[in-house]
Design an enzyme around this catalytic site. Structure first.
Site, PDB file in Angstrom:
ATOM      1  N   GLY A 240       0.758  -1.247   0.000  1.00  0.00           N
ATOM      2  CA  GLY A 240       0.000   0.000   0.000  1.00  0.00           C
ATOM      3  C   GLY A 240       0.786   1.293   0.000  1.00  0.00           C
ATOM      4  O   GLY A 240       0.210   2.355  -0.217  1.00  0.00           O
ATOM      5  N   GLU A 275       3.719  -7.128   1.578  1.00  0.00           N
ATOM      6  CA  GLU A 275       3.321  -7.353   0.179  1.00  0.00           C
ATOM      7  C   GLU A 275       3.459  -6.067  -0.634  1.00  0.00           C
ATOM      8  O   GLU A 275       2.479  -5.557  -1.184  1.00  0.00           O
ATOM      9  CB  GLU A 275       1.861  -7.836   0.133  1.00  0.00           C
ATOM     10  CG  GLU A 275       1.590  -9.099   0.932  1.00  0.00           C
ATOM     11  CD  GLU A 275       0.100  -9.391   1.102  1.00  0.00           C
ATOM     12  OE1 GLU A 275      -0.736  -8.501   0.821  1.00  0.00           O
ATOM     13  OE2 GLU A 275      -0.218 -10.515   1.510  1.00  0.00           O
ATOM     14  N   PRO A 276       4.649  -5.516  -0.751  1.00  0.00           N
ATOM     15  CA  PRO A 276       4.801  -4.258  -1.489  1.00  0.00           C
ATOM     16  C   PRO A 276       4.672  -4.475  -3.006  1.00  0.00           C
ATOM     17  O   PRO A 276       5.187  -5.461  -3.540  1.00  0.00           O
ATOM     18  CB  PRO A 276       6.223  -3.817  -1.136  1.00  0.00           C
ATOM     19  CG  PRO A 276       6.952  -5.113  -0.920  1.00  0.00           C
ATOM     20  CD  PRO A 276       5.950  -6.041  -0.270  1.00  0.00           C
ATOM     21  N   ARG A 315      -4.566   3.820 -15.952  1.00  0.00           N
ATOM     22  CA  ARG A 315      -4.736   4.513 -14.670  1.00  0.00           C
ATOM     23  C   ARG A 315      -5.399   5.888 -14.776  1.00  0.00           C
ATOM     24  O   ARG A 315      -6.259   6.208 -13.952  1.00  0.00           O
ATOM     25  CB  ARG A 315      -3.396   4.611 -13.925  1.00  0.00           C
ATOM     26  CG  ARG A 315      -2.807   3.232 -13.583  1.00  0.00           C
ATOM     27  CD  ARG A 315      -1.602   3.294 -12.653  1.00  0.00           C
ATOM     28  NE  ARG A 315      -1.963   3.812 -11.354  1.00  0.00           N
ATOM     29  CZ  ARG A 315      -1.779   5.060 -10.948  1.00  0.00           C
ATOM     30  NH1 ARG A 315      -1.157   5.926 -11.740  1.00  0.00           N
ATOM     31  NH2 ARG A 315      -2.184   5.446  -9.773  1.00  0.00           N
ATOM     32  N   TYR A 319      -8.625   5.933 -12.570  1.00  0.00           N
ATOM     33  CA  TYR A 319      -8.499   6.592 -11.262  1.00  0.00           C
ATOM     34  C   TYR A 319      -8.198   8.084 -11.376  1.00  0.00           C
ATOM     35  O   TYR A 319      -7.727   8.678 -10.397  1.00  0.00           O
ATOM     36  CB  TYR A 319      -7.353   5.977 -10.441  1.00  0.00           C
ATOM     37  CG  TYR A 319      -7.195   4.495 -10.452  1.00  0.00           C
ATOM     38  CD1 TYR A 319      -8.258   3.658 -10.102  1.00  0.00           C
ATOM     39  CD2 TYR A 319      -5.975   3.901 -10.777  1.00  0.00           C
ATOM     40  CE1 TYR A 319      -8.089   2.283 -10.087  1.00  0.00           C
ATOM     41  CE2 TYR A 319      -5.806   2.529 -10.759  1.00  0.00           C
ATOM     42  CZ  TYR A 319      -6.863   1.722 -10.412  1.00  0.00           C
ATOM     43  OH  TYR A 319      -6.698   0.368 -10.396  1.00  0.00           O
ATOM     44  N   CYS A 344     -11.300   5.809 -29.092  1.00  0.00           N
ATOM     45  CA  CYS A 344     -12.545   6.560 -29.235  1.00  0.00           C
ATOM     46  C   CYS A 344     -13.349   6.572 -27.947  1.00  0.00           C
ATOM     47  O   CYS A 344     -14.397   5.937 -27.825  1.00  0.00           O
ATOM     48  CB  CYS A 344     -13.342   5.997 -30.403  1.00  0.00           C
ATOM     49  SG  CYS A 344     -12.475   6.338 -31.934  1.00  0.00           S
ATOM     50  N   TYR A 373       0.987  -1.256 -12.189  1.00  0.00           N
ATOM     51  CA  TYR A 373      -0.394  -1.138 -12.672  1.00  0.00           C
ATOM     52  C   TYR A 373      -0.427  -0.452 -14.041  1.00  0.00           C
ATOM     53  O   TYR A 373      -1.315   0.337 -14.339  1.00  0.00           O
ATOM     54  CB  TYR A 373      -1.265  -0.405 -11.634  1.00  0.00           C
ATOM     55  CG  TYR A 373      -1.157  -1.054 -10.266  1.00  0.00           C
ATOM     56  CD1 TYR A 373      -1.765  -2.287 -10.037  1.00  0.00           C
ATOM     57  CD2 TYR A 373      -0.398  -0.487  -9.243  1.00  0.00           C
ATOM     58  CE1 TYR A 373      -1.627  -2.918  -8.814  1.00  0.00           C
ATOM     59  CE2 TYR A 373      -0.261  -1.122  -8.016  1.00  0.00           C
ATOM     60  CZ  TYR A 373      -0.878  -2.331  -7.809  1.00  0.00           C
ATOM     61  OH  TYR A 373      -0.738  -2.962  -6.594  1.00  0.00           O
TER      62      TYR A 373
HETATM   63  C1  PLP Z   1      -2.713  -4.891  -4.517  1.00  0.00           C
HETATM   64  C2  PLP Z   1      -2.302  -5.592  -3.277  1.00  0.00           C
HETATM   65  C3  PLP Z   1      -1.038  -5.367  -2.718  1.00  0.00           C
HETATM   66  C4  PLP Z   1      -0.062  -4.367  -3.289  1.00  0.00           C
HETATM   67  O1  PLP Z   1      -0.457  -3.073  -3.087  1.00  0.00           O
HETATM   68  P1  PLP Z   1       0.553  -1.868  -3.433  1.00  0.00           P
HETATM   69  O2  PLP Z   1      -0.233  -0.664  -3.145  1.00  0.00           O
HETATM   70  O3  PLP Z   1       0.927  -1.986  -4.865  1.00  0.00           O
HETATM   71  O4  PLP Z   1       1.743  -2.023  -2.537  1.00  0.00           O
HETATM   72  C5  PLP Z   1      -0.678  -6.090  -1.599  1.00  0.00           C
HETATM   73  N1  PLP Z   1      -1.529  -6.988  -1.033  1.00  0.00           N
HETATM   74  C6  PLP Z   1      -2.759  -7.229  -1.535  1.00  0.00           C
HETATM   75  C7  PLP Z   1      -3.617  -8.232  -0.882  1.00  0.00           C
HETATM   76  C8  PLP Z   1      -3.180  -6.539  -2.670  1.00  0.00           C
HETATM   77  O5  PLP Z   1      -4.401  -6.765  -3.154  1.00  0.00           O
END
Ligand code: PLP
Length: 420
Positions: A240, A275-276, A315, A319, A344, A373
């Protein structure tokens, strides 16, 4: 920091002039920097050096390219996957099955069975129903699934609504109030080893505050679970962390994140997992594009029509995201323009009224911070080809994902006999 920079007035990826890549591969094309990926992987790891043996799982969905995963595997990263397809990529890149975490609200029985057979390291279970099904599948195979329960801490991550995942009404995880009951019931199931909890509250977070709030809630939950006699050895804190897309963005430094995590979790006595995605991949890639035409607009700003479009980089359309736009050979002046692709849809707009390097037809330019992404969300909308990817390493570069031509896609379609 990244390695897309001017050398003698010309944008390079590491030591390769971007024009060389455009000549060899055509445009649009994603260009990645190996040195940047490695640096980001190392900076993130160093930020967590105050922790005891953290497990790092790159979020494959942010950039699933096989060569990119190989770079991260060599940096000692495992993977966070959200589908069987992503699992196969992580394994193909040489990541050990036990270093792979399987997240996602909709894992199918077929995907969970395959993951069990290959010996996936951890399932991040997102509902009681999923846990019950996983236990049954593991029993049928005579295996034990290692699992954590993803909780939804009900905090507002303060990010775009479409990438916010930790509010009570989002589909992810189980409500933190219900977690103790669900954890207790799942813990009784044979063939399912509940070993902790997970959370991931959203992406492109620009403040540590919601993360800290969520982690503190997890700390309280841990005490409650242990108080009820449960074993808790692993906590997966998700990803995140935001990155800088434009001047004025001020995302937290990984070191500040690491210090906050160390402080909040110091008494937890668990193995922490991370989980980066974006923070590793975002600034490690650009989308290289060529200007097709410049068309006068209704106001003062002309439309700069580039050969990249929303199908290549979704993106901005999805977003309202900002990507810096820079000429490959800037002349130091500025012009006001709207930057659009050929698709288009009015949504196929990268920027309106932006002050940019002056560009003319045939000039090359980049969209920055497109490593996460980006290519992974590409489509073939408007029957455009699938955008290729190139990896640069010092003076050399290689195509790491080929352009898939519209003709190849057409060849996979069939008119049934009864329509001929
Ligand atoms: C998308 C996601 C991430 C990665 O998020 P980032 O914002 O790219 O770091 C990590 N864990 C889970 C479960 C996700 O869905």
């Amino acid at each position: 920091m990244n390695h897309f920079h001017l050398i003698d007035g010309v944008l390079h990826a590491e030591n390769v002039p971007l024009a060389d890549i455009a000549d060899a591969v055509g445009t649009p094309v994603y260009v990645y920097s190996r040195a940047t990926f490695e640096r980001h992987a190392q900076v993130f790891r160093a930020a967590l050096s105050g922790l005891d043996n953290p497990h790092l799982a790159f979020a494959v969905k942010s950039n699933p390219n096989l060569a990119v995963l190989k770079i991260l595997a060599r940096q000692g990263y495992g993977a966070d996957v959200v589908s069987g397809g992503e699992m196969d990529r992580a394994l193909a890149a040489g990541m050990a099955a036990e270093d792979i975490v399987f997240s996602g609200v909709g894992k199918t029985a077929e995907e969970m069975t395959r993951a069990l057979k290959v010996g996936i390291g951890q399932f991040n279970i997102e509902s009681e129903e999923e846990g019950v099904e996983l236990a049954a599948l593991a029993a049928a195979l005579g295996l034990t699934a290692q699992a954590v329960l993803r909780i939804n801490p009900d905090v507002d991550a303060g990010t775009h609504g479409k990438i916010s995942t930790g509010k009570a009404d989002n589909k992810f995880g189980v409500g933190i109030d219900r977690a103790p009951g669900i954890y207790a019931r799942l813990s009784t199931l044979p063939h399912l080893h509940m070993r902790g909890v997970a959370l991931h509250i959203g992406s492109q977070l620009t403040s540590l505050e919601p993360l800290e709030t969520a982690f503190q809630k997890v700390g309280i939950l841990l005490q409650e679970l242990r108080g009820a006699g449960h074993e808790v050895t692993h906590v997966d804190l998700g990803g995140g962390l935001g990155v800088r897309y434009r001047d004025g963005d001020n995302p937290p430094e990984p070191a500040a994140y690491g210090a906050m995590v160390a402080r909040v979790t110091k008494d937890w006595g668990v193995r922490l997992m991370f989980e980066p995605g974006r923070v590793i991949a975002g600034n490690a890639g650009v989308l290289l594009t060529r200007v097709i035409r410049v068309k006068p607009g209704a106001g003062k700003a002309p439309f700069v029509i580039v050969d990249a479009a929303m199908n290549d980089l979704a993106r901005p359309a999805l977003y309202d995201a900002w990507h810096d736009f820079e000429a490959v050979v800037p002349n130091g002046q500025k012009m006001m323009a709207n930057i659009v692709g050929p698709v288009c849809e009015t949504g196929d707009t990268f920027a309106m009224g932006r002050n940019i390097d002056p560009v003319a037809p045939n000039d090359l330019a980049i969209f920055r911070t497109a490593g996460a992404y980006g290519a992974t969300m590409a489509s073939t909308y408007n029957s455009r080809g699938l955008v290729p990817e190139v990896l640069v390493d010092g003076e050399k570069f290689a195509v790491v994902a080929e352009r898939i031509a519209p003709a190849t896609i057409l060849a996979a379609e069939h008119v049934p006999d009864w329509l001929k």
